[in-house]
Enzyme design. Structure first.
Site, PDB file in Angstrom:
ATOM      1  N   SER A 206       0.839  -1.195   0.000  1.00  0.00           N
ATOM      2  CA  SER A 206       0.000   0.000   0.000  1.00  0.00           C
ATOM      3  C   SER A 206       0.886   1.262   0.000  1.00  0.00           C
ATOM      4  CB  SER A 206      -0.938  -0.051   1.212  1.00  0.00           C
ATOM      5  OG  SER A 206      -1.920   0.952   1.153  1.00  0.00           O
TER       6      SER A 206
ATOM      7  N   ASP B 100      -9.335  -5.738  -4.952  1.00  0.00           N
ATOM      8  CA  ASP B 100      -8.924  -4.640  -4.078  1.00  0.00           C
ATOM      9  C   ASP B 100      -9.830  -3.449  -4.357  1.00  0.00           C
ATOM     10  OD1 ASP B 100      -7.562  -2.456  -2.871  1.00  0.00           O
ATOM     11  OD2 ASP B 100      -5.615  -3.407  -3.166  1.00  0.00           O
TER      12      ASP B 100
ATOM     13  N   HIS C 272      -7.915  -5.220  -0.124  1.00  0.00           N
ATOM     14  CA  HIS C 272      -6.665  -4.484   0.036  1.00  0.00           C
ATOM     15  C   HIS C 272      -5.860  -4.973   1.231  1.00  0.00           C
ATOM     16  CE1 HIS C 272      -3.810  -1.297  -0.511  1.00  0.00           C
ATOM     17  NE2 HIS C 272      -4.018  -0.846   0.707  1.00  0.00           N
TER      18      HIS C 272
END
Length: 359
Positions: A146, A307, A340
């Site tokens: 991320s 995601d 995610h």
């Protein structure tokens, strides 16, 4: 084992990308494993938005465990018998590295509204200063998920001869309009809390309502509708409130929002969300291809097909840009109920990709 701390930029301040300077910067960091004799096995871990310098904690200390607890250890994906891992809290954070809640040496009060704008580029330059302080001449790899994936990418751009491998988990090269929109709503929840006081709330009540609402919205982007349906469906609470936690999923979000208050600072959340929005590898270069063409490291990019924050279409665009820039690339994609957050919890799926990316 708890994070160590060092003060950097004591002689000359760090010049920031968007102007301003910061000196006397405290950096919280932790190391795991053993640095080998020729110092060739060092791996930098870049944490995600609200992470910290401790991906692994000794459970013997009766602690809850680090944010990558199940991934790190002897023989695991992050193999401490092979590699020497370094992880530091990011600039602008609130877990031991200088951030808005830190004391401004010029005023002897928390920075608050006076804390300067920080970027991923600034965060990476501070990490590089830490690596130099630790007398590590080269990094075998930089890995992050991320927000950490953006940092890993920037490392390969800024220091192409210093890094051999990049492992980017669940992060595109830039943030999408939709994702920026989510962050905008989160920021507005905080800024419009009556206690926010333009960021100078440290001598009063913090903007807890705004911060908890922001976190609830963020949680919805980290998981998938499938996972929420499996976990909660349309189940209701026995004593739910009609306008409050009536459904179990609402209770879960409220719990996550309240839990967040005990571990994060609202100003840090604002600054890091904006750094996430603004990140662009082309900053300081003529265009993104020029920036990416600097990368010499072998690059591993991992996408989760469902995601809901870093959408697959944006990962495909990133893959194409990296390939067009001539970056040596391994690309993987697969579905996960965790969306995610999969890179934090879906060990069986991510383990071979991480291991391959580091080897």
């Amino acid at each position: 084992m708890s994070a160590q701390q060092v003060t950097l930029f004591t002689e000359q301040p760090l010049d920031l990308i968007f102007g301003g300077q910061l000196g006397q910067i405290d950096v919280a960091y932790q190391t795991y494993g053993t640095l080998n004799e020729d110092k060739s096995n060092a791996v930098l871990i870049c944490h995600a938005l609200t992470g910290d310098a401790e991906p692994y904690l000794s459970l013997a200390e009766n602690q809850a465990g680090g944010w990558w607890q199940s991934f790190m250890g002897e023989g695991l994906a992050l193999d401490t018998s092979r590699y020497f891992f370094i992880c530091s809290n990011v600039l602008g954070g609130c877990k031991g590295t200088t951030g808005p809640a830190s004391i401004n040496p010029k005023t002897n009060k928390p920075y608050g509204s006076q804390f300067p704008k920080v970027t991923v580029q600034d965060i990476v330059r501070l990490q590089k200063a830490l690596i130099s302080h630790l007398n590590i001449p080269h990094l075998h790899a930089v890995i992050g998920g991320s927000f950490g994936g953006m940092q890993a990418t920037q490392w390969a751009i800024y220091y192409p001869d210093f890094v051999d491998k990049v492992v980017n988990l669940c992060s595109s090269l830039t943030f999408s309009a939709e994702a920026i929109g989510f962050n905008h709503v989160m920021r507005q929840a905080i800024i419009n809390d009556p206690n926010f006081n333009n960021g100078d709330y440290y001598e009063g009540e913090p903007p807890e309502n705004g911060l908890s609402i922001a976190r609830m919205l963020g949680m919805l982007t980290y998981r998938t509708d499938l996972q929420l349906a499996k976990a909660f469906g349309r189940a209701t609470k026995n004593e739910g409130h009609y306008w409050g936690d009536y459904f179990q999923v609402e209770s879960y979000l409220s719990y996550q929002g309240q839990k967040f208050l005990g571990r994060f600072d609202a100003n840090s959340y604002l600054h890091l969300l904006r750094a996430l929005d603004i990140y662009d590898p082309s900053i300081g270069f003529d265009n993104i291809k020029e920036a990416l063409s600097r990368i010499k490291a072998h690059y591993t990019l991992v996408a989760v097909t469902n995601d809901q924050l870093f959408k697959l279409t944006d990962l495909h665009k990133s893959k194409t840009l990296l390939e067009q820039a001539g970056v040596p690339l391994d690309y993987y994609e697969f579905p996960s109920d965790y969306g995610h957050d999969a890179f934090l919890v879906d060990y069986d799926t991510f383990e071979p990709k991480i291991r391959s990316g580091l080897e």
